[in-house]
Scaffold this motif. Sequence first.
Motif, PDB file in Angstrom:
ATOM      1  N   GLU A 322      37.630  32.332 -19.028  1.00 34.84           N
ATOM      2  CA  GLU A 322      36.979  33.633 -19.209  1.00 34.84           C
ATOM      3  C   GLU A 322      35.766  33.514 -20.116  1.00 34.84           C
ATOM      4  N   PHE A 323      35.881  32.664 -21.116  1.00 34.97           N
ATOM      5  CA  PHE A 323      34.767  32.428 -22.041  1.00 34.97           C
ATOM      6  C   PHE A 323      33.591  31.799 -21.288  1.00 34.97           C
ATOM      7  N   CYS A 324      33.876  30.807 -20.452  1.00 36.84           N
ATOM      8  CA  CYS A 324      32.824  30.112 -19.701  1.00 36.84           C
ATOM      9  C   CYS A 324      32.177  31.011 -18.647  1.00 36.84           C
ATOM     10  N   LYS A 325      32.932  31.963 -18.137  1.00 37.79           N
ATOM     11  CA  LYS A 325      32.361  32.906 -17.166  1.00 37.79           C
ATOM     12  C   LYS A 325      31.250  33.735 -17.790  1.00 37.79           C
ATOM     13  N   LEU A 326      31.405  34.020 -19.066  1.00 41.27           N
ATOM     14  CA  LEU A 326      30.460  34.886 -19.762  1.00 41.27           C
ATOM     15  C   LEU A 326      29.291  34.120 -20.365  1.00 41.27           C
ATOM     16  N   ILE A 327      29.477  32.804 -20.575  1.00 38.90           N
ATOM     17  CA  ILE A 327      28.437  32.006 -21.228  1.00 38.90           C
ATOM     18  C   ILE A 327      28.161  30.758 -20.394  1.00 38.90           C
ATOM     19  N   ASN A 328      26.997  30.715 -19.756  1.00 39.24           N
ATOM     20  CA  ASN A 328      26.621  29.559 -18.945  1.00 39.24           C
ATOM     21  C   ASN A 328      26.674  28.274 -19.751  1.00 39.24           C
ATOM     22  N   GLU A 329      26.166  28.343 -20.975  1.00 38.26           N
ATOM     23  CA  GLU A 329      26.043  27.156 -21.816  1.00 38.26           C
ATOM     24  C   GLU A 329      27.392  26.566 -22.192  1.00 38.26           C
ATOM     25  N   ALA A 330      28.449  27.371 -22.130  1.00 33.99           N
ATOM     26  CA  ALA A 330      29.781  26.867 -22.484  1.00 33.99           C
ATOM     27  C   ALA A 330      30.255  25.823 -21.483  1.00 33.99           C
ATOM     28  N   GLY A 331      29.735  25.891 -20.270  1.00 38.15           N
ATOM     29  CA  GLY A 331      30.091  24.886 -19.279  1.00 38.15           C
ATOM     30  C   GLY A 331      31.382  25.207 -18.561  1.00 38.15           C
ATOM     31  N   PHE A 332      32.380  24.328 -18.745  1.00 36.06           N
ATOM     32  CA  PHE A 332      33.635  24.422 -18.012  1.00 36.06           C
ATOM     33  C   PHE A 332      34.812  24.205 -18.964  1.00 36.06           C
ATOM     34  N   PRO A 333      35.969  24.806 -18.672  1.00 34.15           N
ATOM     35  CA  PRO A 333      37.149  24.562 -19.503  1.00 34.15           C
ATOM     36  C   PRO A 333      37.534  23.091 -19.461  1.00 34.15           C
ATOM     37  N   ALA A 334      37.958  22.553 -20.590  1.00 36.38           N
ATOM     38  CA  ALA A 334      38.455  21.174 -20.596  1.00 36.38           C
ATOM     39  C   ALA A 334      39.833  21.100 -19.949  1.00 36.38           C
ATOM     40  N   ASP A 335      40.513  22.228 -19.876  1.00 31.53           N
ATOM     41  CA  ASP A 335      41.811  22.317 -19.208  1.00 31.53           C
ATOM     42  C   ASP A 335      41.587  22.106 -17.712  1.00 31.53           C
ATOM     43  N   LYS A 336      42.135  21.002 -17.171  1.00 32.95           N
ATOM     44  CA  LYS A 336      41.808  20.634 -15.792  1.00 32.95           C
ATOM     45  C   LYS A 336      42.366  21.590 -14.749  1.00 32.95           C
ATOM     46  N   GLU A 337      43.336  22.421 -15.125  1.00 35.30           N
ATOM     47  CA  GLU A 337      43.842  23.412 -14.178  1.00 35.30           C
ATOM     48  C   GLU A 337      42.786  24.472 -13.873  1.00 35.30           C
ATOM     49  N   CYS A 338      41.855  24.673 -14.805  1.00 32.51           N
ATOM     50  CA  CYS A 338      40.807  25.676 -14.630  1.00 32.51           C
ATOM     51  C   CYS A 338      39.422  25.045 -14.532  1.00 32.51           C
ATOM     52  N   TYR A 339      39.365  23.744 -14.672  1.00 35.86           N
ATOM     53  CA  TYR A 339      38.098  23.011 -14.695  1.00 35.86           C
ATOM     54  C   TYR A 339      37.285  23.227 -13.422  1.00 35.86           C
ATOM     55  N   ASN A 340      37.960  23.194 -12.267  1.00 37.09           N
ATOM     56  CA  ASN A 340      37.289  23.371 -10.982  1.00 37.09           C
ATOM     57  C   ASN A 340      37.559  24.747 -10.379  1.00 37.09           C
ATOM     58  N   ASP A 341      37.823  25.718 -11.218  1.00 33.34           N
ATOM     59  CA  ASP A 341      38.103  27.065 -10.741  1.00 33.34           C
ATOM     60  C   ASP A 341      36.911  27.610  -9.959  1.00 33.34           C
ATOM     61  N   SER A 342      37.174  28.133  -8.794  1.00 32.89           N
ATOM     62  CA  SER A 342      36.091  28.606  -7.924  1.00 32.89           C
ATOM     63  C   SER A 342      35.308  29.759  -8.529  1.00 32.89           C
ATOM     64  N   THR A 343      35.918  30.519  -9.411  1.00 38.80           N
ATOM     65  CA  THR A 343      35.211  31.657 -10.004  1.00 38.80           C
ATOM     66  C   THR A 343      34.138  31.210 -10.990  1.00 38.80           C
ATOM     67  N   LEU A 344      34.177  29.932 -11.398  1.00 40.14           N
ATOM     68  CA  LEU A 344      33.143  29.412 -12.296  1.00 40.14           C
ATOM     69  C   LEU A 344      31.944  28.883 -11.520  1.00 40.14           C
ATOM     70  N   ILE A 345      32.174  28.472 -10.293  1.00 33.81           N
ATOM     71  CA  ILE A 345      31.088  27.947  -9.460  1.00 33.81           C
ATOM     72  C   ILE A 345      30.418  29.147  -8.786  1.00 33.81           C
ATOM     73  N   ILE A 346      29.664  29.888  -9.580  1.00 36.64           N
ATOM     74  CA  ILE A 346      29.118  31.165  -9.116  1.00 36.64           C
ATOM     75  C   ILE A 346      27.849  30.996  -8.291  1.00 36.64           C
ATOM     76  N   ASN A 347      27.233  29.828  -8.319  1.00 39.73           N
ATOM     77  CA  ASN A 347      26.025  29.595  -7.527  1.00 39.73           C
ATOM     78  C   ASN A 347      25.852  28.092  -7.297  1.00 39.73           C
ATOM     79  N   GLU A 348      24.837  27.739  -6.539  1.00 36.28           N
ATOM     80  CA  GLU A 348      24.591  26.335  -6.207  1.00 36.28           C
ATOM     81  C   GLU A 348      24.285  25.502  -7.441  1.00 36.28           C
TER      82      GLU A 348
END
Length: 408
Positions: A322-348
């Motif tokens: 949820e934090f990464c969704k709001l802040i581009n610069e945060a990148g991706f969760p280190a938790d691998k269960e959410c690392y490749n979450d489709s809701t984070l890949i919001i664009n190309e």
Amino acid sequence: MRKILIIFSFLFISMFISSCSKSKEDKSRIKFWHFWSEPNQKQALLGLIAKFEKEYNCQVELTELSWNDGKTKLIAAFNSGTGPDVVELGSDWIAQFSSQGVLAELNQDSVNLNKFVEFSKEPCFWGGKLYAIPWVVDTRVLFYNKDILMQSGRDVNPPETFAQLLELSRAVHLGNNIYGFGANGSDPHRLYKKILPFFWSFGGDIFDKTGKLVLYSKANIDALSFYSQLSQTGMIETQRQLDAAFLQGKIAFWISGSWLLDKIKNENPKLNFGVSKLPGLTSFPGYSFAGGEYISINEKSDKKDLAMLFAKYLTNGVNSKEFCKLINEAGFPADKECYNDSTLIINEYKKVFAEQLQHSKMTPVHPKWLDIEEIIENAVVKVMYGKLGADSALKAAEDDIKLLLNDK
């Protein structure tokens, strides 16, 4: 006399109740020092923390730090015994603090490190003991200006090899305030993040698997020579200035982070640009720099239980996502269960960052890394400005690092 005794008793009881209340309040309040100081970043962090405070009926007192002087403030606070209960640290800072005994050792049985992406784990340890929990990870990619490429009669597809990158940078660097490549010059704590990917992609490194210093190697000499050639095709400046120049449409190729996506969106949404994984020496993609934010606990904190709950809360994949969704610069969760979450890949663009992370590395885990990086950066600058050749600069840098480490 009786009235005096009554008044004294009343004051004593009031002080006792107040003291108990304050004591209870102190036990439910922890201090957290962090580096998310931009308005949108603070808002996202406050929202995340508000949920924790409500769930655990506590208070989290926040203090903002900057990357320019944050380390100095942390060292002073830890030395004076006034450090925070919980602290955010960059991946390349942890070893310096954990090796000095100011961070609390974490129970490895209570922290499931298997849930985090593999490359994020190594910085957590020092001497076989756990001192930090991975929070978020991110990397750098190649930004390129499509209009500059088209105006020079080139295809808009990004380069896949270093040879192509150099050829294209030379071709579009024709003056008129248009530059081929953005080369990070003298820029403490940033330049090394740009040269290490070239070292790695050419097959070099700083230390080998046994911990032996291998900075002075043919691979690294070739990589530094190449970076110097690239710098002659463009603008040599600080990261901040190069971000601004790319934003203004003046640079064809520039390696930067996800924060630049927000800048382009807010300041020049009409910029015709693309992002790509980094070129490689012979194969695509090359390696990039992986950065990460980690959560640690002060060894002297008297609220370690609450601090640990907070550390686990922040690093839980659901919350960090949820934090990464709001802040581009945060990148991706280190938790691998959410690392490749489709809701984070919001664009190309974010998809490219996620893919590049699969070909990224972190800096060596070493308590004197910040001193080592300064020596490397100074060597790079000397080569870029023609004061030394790559061979001589890296030989001198390796000698300086050996002296720093008392390694003959």
